[in-house]
Structure formats: structure tokens, C-alpha cells
Scaffold this motif. Structure first.
Motif: not given
Length: 65
Positions: A33-37, A39-43, A50-54
Motif C-alpha cells: 500500500x503506497x499513497x499516490x499523493x 485525488x482518488x479519481x485523477x483528472x 504523477x500518481x503513478x510516479x509517486x
């Protein structure tokens, strides 16, 4: 090959396993479990990337060695 996936989603781990299998790779997948940093539903693509890199960076932090 050992893959550490920055998500505990069964859908995501199954997709990674299927993609590796299609390429002829034998893999072991560990989920974490890793936080993407983001929103739950990226736009948009930029936020999704950015979420994937995080998540990738977070997964690397959990890698042994």
C-alpha cells in the motif's frame, strides 16, 4: 523477476501479471500500500502520471536491499 507493485489492488496486480506473462516473463509480484499523493479519481493524463510516479517511488522505498 520480482516486481514490487505500489498498490494492493487485485485488478492492478492481475494486469501486471498478465502483461508479464504475455511477454514470456516469469514474475513474482509483491503488493504494498503506497499513497499516490493525488485525488482518488485523477483528472487528466498529467495527474494520472504523477500518481503513478509517486506510487513507483513509494514501492521502491519498500524494496529489500
Amino acid at each position: 523477476m520480482h516486481i514490487i507493485l505500489g498498490s494492493t489492488s487485485t485488478i492492478k496486480s492481475d494486469a501486471v501479471e498478465a502483461a508479464c506473462h504475455a511477454l514470456g516473463l516469469t514474475v513474482t509480484i509483491t503488493t504494498t500500500a503506497v499513497d499516490s499523493g493525488i485525488s482518488a479519481q485523477p483528472v487528466g493524463r498529467a495527474e494520472t502520471e504523477r500518481g503513478a510516479r509517486n506510487r513507483a517511488r513509494g514501492a521502491q522505498a519498500h524494496a529489500p536491499g
